[in-house]
Design a protein around this motif. Structure first.
Motif, PDB file in Angstrom:
ATOM      1  N   ASP A   1      33.941  33.666  36.697  1.00  0.00           N
ATOM      2  CA  ASP A   1      34.967  34.652  36.225  1.00  0.00           C
ATOM      3  C   ASP A   1      34.753  35.950  36.012  1.00  0.00           C
ATOM      4  O   ASP A   1      35.366  37.114  36.413  1.00  0.00           O
ATOM      5  CB  ASP A   1      35.237  34.048  34.863  1.00  0.00           C
TER       6      ASP A   1
ATOM      7  N   ASP B   1      34.548  37.616  39.552  1.00  0.00           N
ATOM      8  CA  ASP B   1      35.908  38.168  39.671  1.00  0.00           C
ATOM      9  C   ASP B   1      36.456  39.228  38.985  1.00  0.00           C
ATOM     10  O   ASP B   1      37.069  40.289  39.708  1.00  0.00           O
ATOM     11  CB  ASP B   1      36.643  36.938  39.634  1.00  0.00           C
ATOM     12  N   THR B   2      36.070  39.332  37.679  1.00  0.00           N
ATOM     13  CA  THR B   2      36.539  40.685  36.998  1.00  0.00           C
ATOM     14  C   THR B   2      35.870  41.630  37.582  1.00  0.00           C
ATOM     15  O   THR B   2      36.638  42.999  37.601  1.00  0.00           O
ATOM     16  CB  THR B   2      36.188  40.278  35.521  1.00  0.00           C
TER      17      THR B   2
ATOM     18  N   ARG C   1      34.839  42.475  40.583  1.00  0.00           N
ATOM     19  CA  ARG C   1      35.420  42.527  41.837  1.00  0.00           C
ATOM     20  C   ARG C   1      36.784  43.160  41.791  1.00  0.00           C
ATOM     21  O   ARG C   1      36.945  44.206  42.582  1.00  0.00           O
ATOM     22  CB  ARG C   1      35.681  41.287  42.668  1.00  0.00           C
ATOM     23  N   ARG C   2      37.872  42.557  40.832  1.00  0.00           N
ATOM     24  CA  ARG C   2      39.050  43.530  40.466  1.00  0.00           C
ATOM     25  C   ARG C   2      39.118  44.811  39.881  1.00  0.00           C
ATOM     26  O   ARG C   2      39.867  45.377  39.956  1.00  0.00           O
ATOM     27  CB  ARG C   2      39.847  42.390  39.583  1.00  0.00           C
ATOM     28  N   SER C   3      38.039  45.044  39.077  1.00  0.00           N
ATOM     29  CA  SER C   3      37.684  46.313  38.579  1.00  0.00           C
ATOM     30  C   SER C   3      37.245  47.516  39.202  1.00  0.00           C
ATOM     31  O   SER C   3      37.196  48.608  38.936  1.00  0.00           O
ATOM     32  CB  SER C   3      37.088  46.356  37.258  1.00  0.00           C
TER      33      SER C   3
ATOM     34  N   PRO D   1      37.998  48.079  43.062  1.00  0.00           N
ATOM     35  CA  PRO D   1      38.543  48.095  44.377  1.00  0.00           C
ATOM     36  C   PRO D   1      37.885  49.066  45.234  1.00  0.00           C
ATOM     37  O   PRO D   1      37.459  50.205  44.776  1.00  0.00           O
ATOM     38  CB  PRO D   1      39.814  48.249  43.953  1.00  0.00           C
TER      39      PRO D   1
END
Length: 102
Positions: A61, A64-65, A67-69, A71
């Motif tokens: 998690d 993933d967080t 990675r999303r923050s 770009p």
């Protein structure tokens, strides 16, 4: 193949690894052990398998967080993220082996 001697929740394990990676594996195992203890403190005694599963999910998690923050992250950041995914997979496999008694 080299081996790293690690401890997780007071139990000793000998983990096969690439030559020269022993120290890195031992450092990561100490971080993992601290994280498992942190999560265990939050959720209580729920059994080894579930505790390690929750820890692996928490780490994924966070990955993933991250990675999303970020770009458009650089190639080195992508490599680091991939390494975390592989580490999480190894943690899950280790949890499964521990539960099966191997």
């Amino acid at each position: 193949m080299a081996k790293a001697d690690i401890q997780l929740r007071g139990r000793a394990y000998s983990i096969a690894c690439a030559p020269g990676q022993e120290g890195r594996i031992e450092t990561l195992s100490r971080q993992l052990d601290a994280r498992v203890k942190q999560i265990e403190g939050a959720v209580g005694d729920i059994g080894e398998e579930r505790l390690l599963l929750i820890t692996a999910l928490a780490l994924l998690d966070e990955l993933d967080t991250a990675r999303r923050s970020a770009p458009g992250s650089s190639a080195s950041e992508a490599k680091a993220a991939e390494a975390l995914v592989k580490a999480a997979s190894r943690i899950t496999a280790l949890a499964e082996r521990m539960e099966s008694g191997v």
